[in-house]
Enzyme design. Structure first.
Site, short mmCIF file in Angstrom:
data_model
loop_
_atom_site.label_atom_id
_atom_site.label_comp_id
_atom_site.label_asym_id
_atom_site.label_seq_id
_atom_site.Cartn_x
_atom_site.Cartn_y
_atom_site.Cartn_z
N ASP A 137 0.79 -1.23 0.00
CA ASP A 137 0.00 0.00 0.00
C ASP A 137 0.83 1.29 0.00
OD1 ASP A 137 -2.36 1.53 0.05
OD2 ASP A 137 -2.34 1.65 2.22
N CYS A 244 -14.44 5.69 6.66
CA CYS A 244 -15.86 5.44 6.43
C CYS A 244 -15.99 4.06 5.82
CB CYS A 244 -16.43 6.50 5.49
SG CYS A 244 -18.18 6.30 5.10
#
Length: 375
Positions: A137, A244
Site C-alpha cells: 500500500d 468510512c
C-alpha cells in the site's frame, strides 16, 4: 529467468502463503500495459486526488508495475481477510460514540502484512532464485488493478476490490519477482446491476460508477485533509471520526466474508465504539498511548480531535458543549475552529452569540475567525 521443477511453483508458493496466514494467493504476469494507467492520469488531471500530492508526483512510476521495477516479470498478490464480526454501520446510530473504520480498529495492517510478505519473499528467493521486492500500500504500486488482473477479485463500483470469498474486506500485499510464474485468470466484474455502494455514500463521492472523487470521500476528509473539513460535508460526517465503511459494508458479497481471522488482526475493544467524551479529552501523550501500533496514530492528535469535535457537533448532546468549549483555548487552530463549529450546533443561539462576541476579538488565526463568523 524461467524455472523448471516437478512441483508447480505456484502451488508451492500458495501453500507457503497459506502457512504464513494469507487467505488468498494469486499470480499475474506484468508484461502488458493496462487501463489502470489511463484511469490514474485522468483521476489526477481532474484534481480528484485533492491534497494527496504524492499521487501526482509518483504517477509515472504508478502507471505500471514495471515502470517502477523494469526487471520484474511476475507478481504474487496476497490477501488477508479482515471482515468484521459485527455490523460496522450499527455505531452510526449511537451519536455519542465514535465510528472508526474497521481496518483501523486493530494493529496497523501495513506492519503485520509486511512481516509476512518479507518471510514469503525470502522463502521464494531461496526456493526459486531471482530477485524479489515486497509492497504493502505505501509504495507507488497500483495494487487493486494488479489484484484484479491476478484474479484475487475485481474493482467494484466503489473502486475498492471485491472478492467472491471475502467481499470488500481484504488487505492486499504483493511480491514482485524476476521469476516467471504462470498467471491466474483475471476476475471479471460480478456487480451485476447492484449500486448499493454508490447509493449509500453520505457525501456523494462517486461522480459515476467505478469513479471516486476523493475530495468528497469521508475517508479522505477525516484522514488525508490537514485543515478544516469543508462545511458542506460536516453534517454528513455524522460520528465518523476516522474513515468510512459505508460503501464497503453494504456490498452483498460480504456475506461470504465472515469467518475466523487471525487474532492479531482482531479489533481492539477500546476502538470499536469509544465515546466522544473520552476521545475529545485526549492530549498528545494520551492520543499516542491509545493508538500505539494503530494507523490512526499517523494523522496526529490535532487532526483526530478536529474530527471528534465535528462528531460532537453532530451529536445533538448539549452535555458535550462543555468539552467543546474547553478546547477553544487549544494551541491548534484546526481544533479551535472545530470547537467553535461544534458549539454553534449545540448552544442556543443567544448563548452562542454571547460566546462569539467574547472570543472573536482575541482570536489570532484567520481561519478560526472565519469559523466564528460563518457559524
Amino acid at each position: 529467468m524461467t524455472i523448471s521443477t516437478s512441483d508447480r511453483p505456484e502451488d508451492l508458493i500458495r501453500a507457503e502463503a497459506a502457512a504464513l496466514g494469507f487467505d488468498l494467493c494469486r499470480f499475474t504476469d506484468i508484461d502488458e500495459a493496462w487501463p489502470a494507467a489511463a484511469r490514474l492520469y485522468e483521476y489526477v488531471d481532474a484534481g480528484r486526488h485533492g491534497e494527496m500530492g504524492w499521487m501526482a508526483e509518483t504517477r509515472e512510476r504508478r502507471r505500471h508495475a514495471r515502470a517502477m521495477w523494469a526487471d520484474a516479470r511476475s507478481a504474487v498478490v496476497l490477501g488477508v481477510n479482515y471482515g468484521p464480526e459485527h455490523d460496522p454501520l450499527a455505531v452510526l446510530a449511537q451519536k455519542g460514540r465514535a465510528a472508526i473504520s474497521v481496518y483501523a480498529q486493530g494493529d496497523d495492517y501495513h506492519e503485520l502484512i509486511k512481516k509476512k510478505l518479507k518471510r514469503l519473499a525470502s522463502w521464494m528467493q531461496q526456493r526459486f532464485g531471482g530477485e524479489v521486492k515486497v509492497f504493502v500500500d505505501t509504495a507507488p504500486l497500483l495494487e487493486k488493478p494488479l489484484a484484479e488482473r491476478a484474479g484475487v477479485g475485481w474493482q467494484g463500483r466503489h473502486t475498492n476490490l471485491v472478492s467472491r470469498e471475502f467481499g470488500s474486506w481484504l488487505f492486499l500485499g504483493s511480491v514482485l519477482t524476476t521469476v516467471e510464474l504462470r498467471p491466474d485468470a483475471p476476475e471479471p466484474v460480478h456487480c451485476g446491476s447492484c449500486q448499493a455502494c454508490l447509493e449509500v455514500c453520505p457525501t456523494n463521492a462517486f461522480p459515476a460508477p467505478f469513479q471516486l472523487d476523493a475530495r468528497r470521500c469521508i475517508s479522505y476528509l477525516t484522514i488525508e485533509l490537514k485543515g478544516p473539513i469543508p462545511r458542506e460535508f460536516r453534517e454528513a460526517l455524522g460520528n465518523r471520526i476516522y474513515g468510512c465503511d459505508d460503501c464497503l459494508a453494504v456490498c452483498p458479497w460480504n456475506k461470504f466474508a465472515q469467518g475466523a481471522r487471525e487474532q492479531k488482526l482482531a479489533a481492539r475493544e477500546a476502538l470499536t465504539a469509544p465515546t466522544l467524551a473520552e476521545l475529545v479529552r485526549l492530549d498528545d501523550a494520551a492520543f499516542r498511548a491509545l493508538f500505539t501500533k494503530s494507523p490512526v496514530k499517523r494523522i496526529g492528535r490535532d487532526r483526530f480531535v478536529r474530527n471528534v469535535l465535528y462528531a460532537i457537533g453532530n451529536s445533538g448532546d448539549r452535555a458535550l458543549a462543555q468539552e467543546a468549549a474547553r478546547l477553544l483555548d487549544d494551541p491548534a487552530p484546526v481544533v479551535r475552529g472545530a470547537a467553535a463549529w461544534a458549539l454553534s450546533r449545540l448552544l442556543a443561539p443567544p448563548d452562542f452569540e454571547a460566546l462569539r462576541s467574547a472570543r472573536l476579538p482575541a482570536e489570532p488565526d484567520a481561519e478560526v475567525r472565519e469559523e466564528w463568523l460563518a457559524s
